[in-house]
Design a protein around this motif. Sequence first.
Motif, PDB file in Angstrom:
ATOM      1  N   ASN A  49      20.285   9.896   3.948  1.00  0.00           N
ATOM      2  CA  ASN A  49      21.109   9.564   5.096  1.00  0.00           C
ATOM      3  C   ASN A  49      22.469   9.107   4.601  1.00  0.00           C
TER       4      ASN A  49
ATOM      5  N   ASN B  56      24.940   8.256   6.912  1.00  0.00           N
ATOM      6  CA  ASN B  56      25.598   7.499   7.966  1.00  0.00           C
ATOM      7  C   ASN B  56      26.179   6.216   7.391  1.00  0.00           C
TER       8      ASN B  56
ATOM      9  N   MET C 207      24.454  16.530   9.451  1.00  0.00           N
ATOM     10  CA  MET C 207      25.056  15.347   8.852  1.00  0.00           C
ATOM     11  C   MET C 207      26.411  15.788   8.318  1.00  0.00           C
TER      12      MET C 207
ATOM     13  N   THR D  36      25.801  11.718  12.002  1.00  0.00           N
ATOM     14  CA  THR D  36      24.895  12.774  12.431  1.00  0.00           C
ATOM     15  C   THR D  36      25.320  13.204  13.826  1.00  0.00           C
TER      16      THR D  36
END
Length: 111
Positions: A2, A4, A108, A63
């Motif tokens: 991830n 983010n 993403m 995302t």
Amino acid sequence: MNYNQIGDVTATFRTSGNVLVGDLVSLKENSTVQSAAADEEIIGVCVSKNGIYAGVQVRGGVTVACADSALKVGYRQLKATADNKIALGTAGAYHLVVSVDTAAETAMVLL
């Protein structure tokens, strides 16, 4: 994996029209954003709203919904679709697409 919040930069802009948290946004005029219309270049994602002002994430990992099954990883020109998703564009800035989940229709992206 991830990405983010990696290197997030958020800037405050005035809004034009009904910009909502989560909307892809484009520049309308000086220091003013609007919800991105179909085929417009995106500058970021609205992450907060206070009256006529919006906090727009202009850098960092996010995302987003993806409408283009042809989208692949790498530096890509992106545009907005009419339903607040991203798709491949043919003009504008390049953004790094880190991953694409075609089943979930998300990508993403590092803005």
